[in-house]
Design an enzyme around this catalytic site. Sequence first.
Site, PDB file in Angstrom:
ATOM      1  N   GLU A  13      40.597  43.901  33.679  1.00 22.96           N
ATOM      2  CA  GLU A  13      41.373  43.269  34.782  1.00 22.96           C
ATOM      3  C   GLU A  13      40.541  43.014  36.023  1.00 22.96           C
ATOM      4  O   GLU A  13      40.902  42.107  36.778  1.00 22.96           O
ATOM      5  CB  GLU A  13      42.573  44.166  35.131  1.00 22.96           C
ATOM      6  CG  GLU A  13      43.620  44.225  34.056  1.00 22.96           C
ATOM      7  CD  GLU A  13      43.163  44.954  32.789  1.00 22.96           C
ATOM      8  OE1 GLU A  13      42.357  45.888  32.917  1.00 22.96           O
ATOM      9  OE2 GLU A  13      43.603  44.546  31.705  1.00 22.96           O
ATOM     10  N   ASP A  45      49.441  48.609  27.370  1.00 21.89           N
ATOM     11  CA  ASP A  45      49.834  49.993  27.113  1.00 21.89           C
ATOM     12  C   ASP A  45      51.330  50.220  27.334  1.00 21.89           C
ATOM     13  O   ASP A  45      51.746  50.810  28.327  1.00 21.89           O
ATOM     14  CB  ASP A  45      49.014  50.924  28.005  1.00 21.89           C
ATOM     15  CG  ASP A  45      47.523  50.807  27.693  1.00 21.89           C
ATOM     16  OD1 ASP A  45      47.182  50.283  26.610  1.00 21.89           O
ATOM     17  OD2 ASP A  45      46.718  51.228  28.530  1.00 21.89           O
ATOM     18  N   ASP A  87      38.752  45.594  26.513  1.00 19.17           N
ATOM     19  CA  ASP A  87      39.802  46.331  27.224  1.00 19.17           C
ATOM     20  C   ASP A  87      39.374  46.519  28.681  1.00 19.17           C
ATOM     21  O   ASP A  87      38.239  46.235  29.038  1.00 19.17           O
ATOM     22  CB  ASP A  87      39.979  47.687  26.530  1.00 19.17           C
ATOM     23  CG  ASP A  87      41.279  48.374  26.900  1.00 19.17           C
ATOM     24  OD1 ASP A  87      42.188  47.714  27.431  1.00 19.17           O
ATOM     25  OD2 ASP A  87      41.382  49.593  26.642  1.00 19.17           O
TER      26      ASP A  87
END
Length: 874
Positions: free
Chosen positions: A426, A573, A423
């Site tokens: 990015e 999300d 997770d």
Amino acid sequence: MKCLTWTYALAAAGLAVAAASIDECPGYKASNIVEGDTGLTADLTLAGEACNAYGLDLQDLKLVVEYQTEDRLHVVIHDADEQVYQVPESYISRPESSKQMNANAALSFDLKQDPFSFTIRRKGSGEILFDTSRQPLVFESQFLRLRTSLPDNANLYGLGEHSDPFRLPTQDYTRTLWNGESPFIPRGSNLYGSHPMYLEHRTTGSHGVFFLNSNGMDIKINTTAEDGTFLEYNTLGGILDLYFLAGDSPKNVSKQYAEVVGLPAMMPYWSLGFHQAKYGYWDVNYLAEVVANYSAAGIPLEVIWADIDYMDLRKNFVTDPVNFPMDKMRELVDTLHDRHQSFIMMLDPGTSTNTSYDPYIRGLEADAFLLADDGSPYRGVQWAGEVVWPDYTSPEGVDWWVNEMDIFFDPDTGLDVDGLWNDMNEASNFCPDTTCDPKKHADDTNTPPDPPFPGRPNTGRPIPGFPDSFQPNSTALRTRASGDKKGLPGRDLLNPEYRINNHLGDISDNTIWTNITNHDGTSQYDTHNMYGLSMVKATRAGLIKRRPSSRPFVLTRSTFSSSSAYAAHWFGDNNSTWSDYRVSIPQMLGFTAVLNHPMVGSDVCGFNGKAEEAMCARWAMLGAFMPFYRNHADISSDFQEFYQWPSVAAAAKRAIDARYHLLDYIYTALYRASATGVPSVNPLFFVYPEDEGTWAIDTQFFLGESILVSPVTNDDSQTVNFYLPNDVFYDFWTGDKIEGSGAVVERTGVAWDDIPVHIRGGSIIPMRSESANTTTDLRGNDFTLLVAPGRDGKARGSLYLDDGETMDTGGEETSDITFEWDGVGVRSTGRFGYKSRRVVEKIVVLADEDDEVVGSWSLDREFDVEIRDRGEEI
Ligand SMILES: *[C@@H]1O[C@H](CO)[C@@H](O)[C@H](O)[C@H]1NC(C)=O
Ligand SMILES: *[C@@H]1O[C@H](CO)[C@@H](O)[C@H](O)[C@H]1NC(C)=O
Ligand SMILES: *[C@@H]1O[C@H](CO)[C@@H](O)[C@H](O)[C@H]1NC(C)=O
Ligand SMILES: *[C@@H]1O[C@H](CO)[C@@H](O)[C@H](O)[C@H]1NC(C)=O
Ligand SMILES: *[C@@H]1O[C@H](CO)[C@@H](O)[C@H](O)[C@H]1NC(C)=O
Ligand SMILES: *[C@@H]1O[C@H](CO)[C@@H](O)[C@H](O)[C@H]1NC(C)=O
Ligand SMILES: *[C@@H]1O[C@H](CO)[C@@H](O)[C@H](O)[C@H]1NC(C)=O
Ligand SMILES: *[C@@H]1O[C@H](CO)[C@@H](O)[C@H](O)[C@H]1NC(C)=O
Ligand SMILES: CC(=O)N[C@H]1CO[C@H](CO)[C@@H](O)[C@@H]1O
């Protein structure tokens, strides 16, 4: 090393260079055109006064065109010196080129010399697919622009990741590619992943264009009175590296794209089961309780997930000693395994700088982290407070990561996980911008501050002296320059003059600063969009190291072209809204059909916000027909496990029951995707490309190529209007035959535990005769073949079988069986390497009066069984 271009030299020497508007850019002139049998090269020279609109115009470029396969044409425009950054092979290796003779190619390349432009045509018809003549090429130090004209209202798909319609708007539309934390998956924005690949569909066929460029970019799609419809790349750097894929069926475009970026990884069988996760399962007991409550409710649960809750102060590789003590966690994992259930845990890239944290100390010693300009590790803020980030492109970073995984997931002393979840890759940085002081920010935001940071030897942040990068020749004619392709010096890596439309603000906001240099000498400015890709490659390597023969499972939030070779993806999300329930379908179709990412799904019932009962029931059913099926919610959201509401539990049971009956059909679709690149889930137009009525549909889909799913999509509604192509279909739940006529059908009174699903005539669906509570148990059940004859009275289908978990058996221990119905009997042929004790125990032929035959046909060899009297059928 050769001289920089003149403007560049001037600026580097500190001399002022006048900037003009982008509309005054002079374009280029082609010369020295050399044509060979398999391609062409040319020199491109700036055709007038430099405009220096968003950087400095490069004077000399090279054009290299190669006919790589019959269906693939490669066009590269790079700086003559090859200093400009190019995507390193360490991220994406380039496809083999069979160096096709130009004469055999499906596409042709034509060039106009002055001003330089080019067109790509389909040979034969001469139809133009790509045409850059309406606007001059711009190639600057920090900005590239290339525009192609398109047909009016072109049918364009792809260019993910986004939450927009599957068929992209052609008016006033910007697709920004810059990976970023994107709560609530905002519409019209850049999201977590970047895939500069589009498919265009026409009555004359489909083709694809892949722009291999990792820099931040705005892709503008617009229609104006002067220029008609066009697509324009505006990118912050890199080179123009374009792959044109001839199709011409949509499915062939998918396969051809997979040939370029690599085939997707095959998933383990168990990962197709139903998964439950939540941020906010606050201790090991709670995890166990969720599992127990699923059993009590009679809802099959395959995998329980541990979010960052398990970590000691949010640090990777250490369990919270109070709430998730290691001995008890080990017990949890053993128990799950005894129950044939699986366990997946989170690993984030941000690594705590707490000096009593061993993985950090080992990482420092190993030189595993990205460095700031003073040679100390570059710091930011993440869940663990002040953090550093591994450089997953460096051997030091990867070895350190794999070693930490080895220690923590050691089956004898640590946690014997079945899969991992990556997770925040990015990468997300809680430091909002380049003025942020990580320690202060961690303090202010109540993340515990760390003890003083130790100094470490200044490595001098060298740009390693690589030899000329070796690339497989993209053309026999290609000449090599002296540059190292790591990026021009002297650029403004924080604030390029062209501002992409990043929803998070500047390009360094909420991420690793873009002026950070990677170990290999490239900059985050250029490689940012591939950070998540580099992380999942390392995580997969770590899983393979601990269990070399097991197929790894990694789930990632951030992706780039080719990530599917390493990981599954969920859409991040989202919100617990009907809108995000609906948008999960176009999101899925973009990934499965165009972006070569077969194992995807959304957080079922939504991540943020409170899930409503009716919506969660609908989503439980829809999710069961998507490849990756996981319920997940935020810490601030109410609990939304399916057992929380009786109506949702009923919907989930029915949905999971159907999914598990179909699990081998889905597994076969994923196998097909990983073996050939065809989509695991198809938009309607991939199956009916000539039917214009299907081109814009993104509320229905084919799971595989035979199961048409048409969910209710309106808020709180029990009515759905769905499209049925002109073909014969059979209701999945009742077997009733329904003739489609290429029109919309209305279905009312769709109960909360129902979802319209149809089998396409002409298909044979291999199903497990009974469902089960786990996929392990499911594998003990025999098969039923469901035959759904087409209008011609025939049907076919296939079944892939293996042990569900072994890596690379080379096909020998696997079966790939084709079933064919000719109106009289079913015949099976194919490869029979997997020795299964399970048999086909029933064959059902759907018709006005269903035929059903019971028997025991082995799946280890061919069979040929007559079901109807030869006299009875036509
Ligand atoms: C599309 O074109 C219109 C008309 O020229 C212009 O106003 C608009 O800004 C353009 N949109 C984009 C995204 O470039
Ligand atoms: C698709 O590709 C295959 C080869 O992979 C080729 O035989 C077939 O003709 C192509 N079909 C279409 C419609 O492009
Ligand atoms: C499990 O079910 C019990 C009984 O309904 C309930 O009290 C408890 O809160 C549930 N626990 C979880 C983790 O859902
Ligand atoms: C990056 O930019 C920041 C903010 O201007 C600066 O403090 C830092 O020294 C720069 N780092 C590098 C590696 O150039
Ligand atoms: C560092 O980690 C240790 C062990 O978890 C903890 O006791 C300590 O408070 C941490 N220090 C800081 C500054 O967070
Ligand atoms: C690449 O091309 C050069 C020049 O034609 C040749 O010397 C070299 O062997 C080629 N390398 C490969 C891997 O084909
Ligand atoms: C998220 O969903 C909740 C309902 O669950 C809604 O109140 C809220 O406005 C939504 N937020 C956004 C940003 O869409
Ligand atoms: C699954 O488990 C439930 C109890 O949790 C049980 O009632 C049911 O029979 C089981 N189903 C199968 C197929 O074993
Ligand atoms: C942030 C965001 O994209 N919100 C979307 C949520 O859903 C509504 C419709 O229900 C959209 O209009 C919003 O754009």
